[in-house]
Design an enzyme around this catalytic site. Structure first.
Site, short mmCIF file in Angstrom:
data_model
loop_
_atom_site.label_atom_id
_atom_site.label_comp_id
_atom_site.label_asym_id
_atom_site.label_seq_id
_atom_site.Cartn_x
_atom_site.Cartn_y
_atom_site.Cartn_z
N ASP A 159 -72.78 -6.11 -39.43
CA ASP A 159 -73.81 -5.33 -40.11
C ASP A 159 -75.11 -6.11 -40.12
OD1 ASP A 159 -74.92 -3.19 -41.46
OD2 ASP A 159 -73.63 -3.33 -43.22
N GLU A 186 -71.52 0.10 -47.55
CA GLU A 186 -71.59 -1.19 -46.84
C GLU A 186 -70.91 -2.29 -47.65
OE1 GLU A 186 -75.67 -0.96 -44.18
OE2 GLU A 186 -75.84 -1.36 -46.33
#
Length: 239
Positions: free
Chosen positions: A88, A110
């Site tokens: 990420d 996330e």
């Protein structure tokens, strides 16, 4: 002098992280422009036959759509025991590998995927490095509609300024959960972990964009190439 563009550096960092992907892995697929490079590279390796039996856990609806278009098999957190590796991006990174994330509004998912991961590789260009979180980037907070102005006032009472995130058409931005985002310009943070605990305890704040103790690897692309930093380097690095 090396004048590689920001986009080139994003791709360089992504390629270094994607090299960690192995056949059979459950991969957390991040959200944002830098993470999208990694998702595309994973798909390319998959179709070349380098990666067998991988499955992705997308961190956002936008990531899920991209992965489906690229032919990456997907699953959910409910269906796997753990995520082997998440790749990420980040909006800001300090020398302790603490992060501010949420510029794309996907901070809740996330963080859930990162917390379920054995390894979290963050990919950035060197413009995201900061000596202290909050120096370069506002801190995003996902909040419920009810009393959001009261939440904003409470944040401003702690210092700094708060803005409700808007879309290009002037309407409030909505997360994948249908919540609002407040962007809090709180200045350099002396103790991100303490602030994270304070924000987590505040009713009305669904999630905050401080990611503390989650990143295991950082790939930073700069004029001299890609630097790989791990948690074992913390305390010996500065930027």
């Amino acid at each position: 002098m090396n004048t590689t563009s920001t986009e080139t550096r994003k791709a360089m960092a992504a390629a270094a992280a994607v090299a960690l992907v192995r056949p059979g892995m459950v991969i957390g697929l991040g959200f944002g422009s830098t993470a999208a490079y990694a998702t595309r590279m994973i798909a390319e390796r998959l179709h070349q036959g380098d990666l067998n039996d991988i499955v992705g856990v997308p961190c956002a609806e936008g990531t899920a759509q991209l992965a489906r278009e690229l032919g990456i098999p997907l699953t959910t957190l409910d269906e796997v025991a753990a995520v082997d590796l998440t790749i990420d991006g980040a909006d800001e990174v300090d020398p302790q590998l603490s992060l501010i994330k949420g510029g794309g509004g996907a901070l809740l998912r996330e963080k859930m995927v990162a917390q379920a991961s054995r390894r979290v590789a963050i990919i950035v260009d060197d413009s995201k490095l900061s000596p202290a979180l909050g120096t370069r980037f506002a801190l995003p907070l996902e909040v419920v509609d009810f009393g959001w102005r009261a939440t904003a006032r409470w944040l401003e009472a702690q210092g700094g300024t708060v803005q409700l995130r808007l879309r290009a058409d002037g309407q409030p931005f909505r997360t994948d959960q249908g919540n609002l985002i407040l962007d809090w310009k709180c200045g350099p943070l002396n103790d991100p972990a303490a602030l994270a605990a304070q924000l987590s305890a505040r009713a009305g704040i669904v999630e905050h964009g401080l990611f503390i103790g989650l990143a295991t690897d950082l790939f930073v692309a700069g004029p001299d190439g890609v630097q790989h930093v791990t948690t074992s380097d913390c305390g010996t690095i500065a930027w």
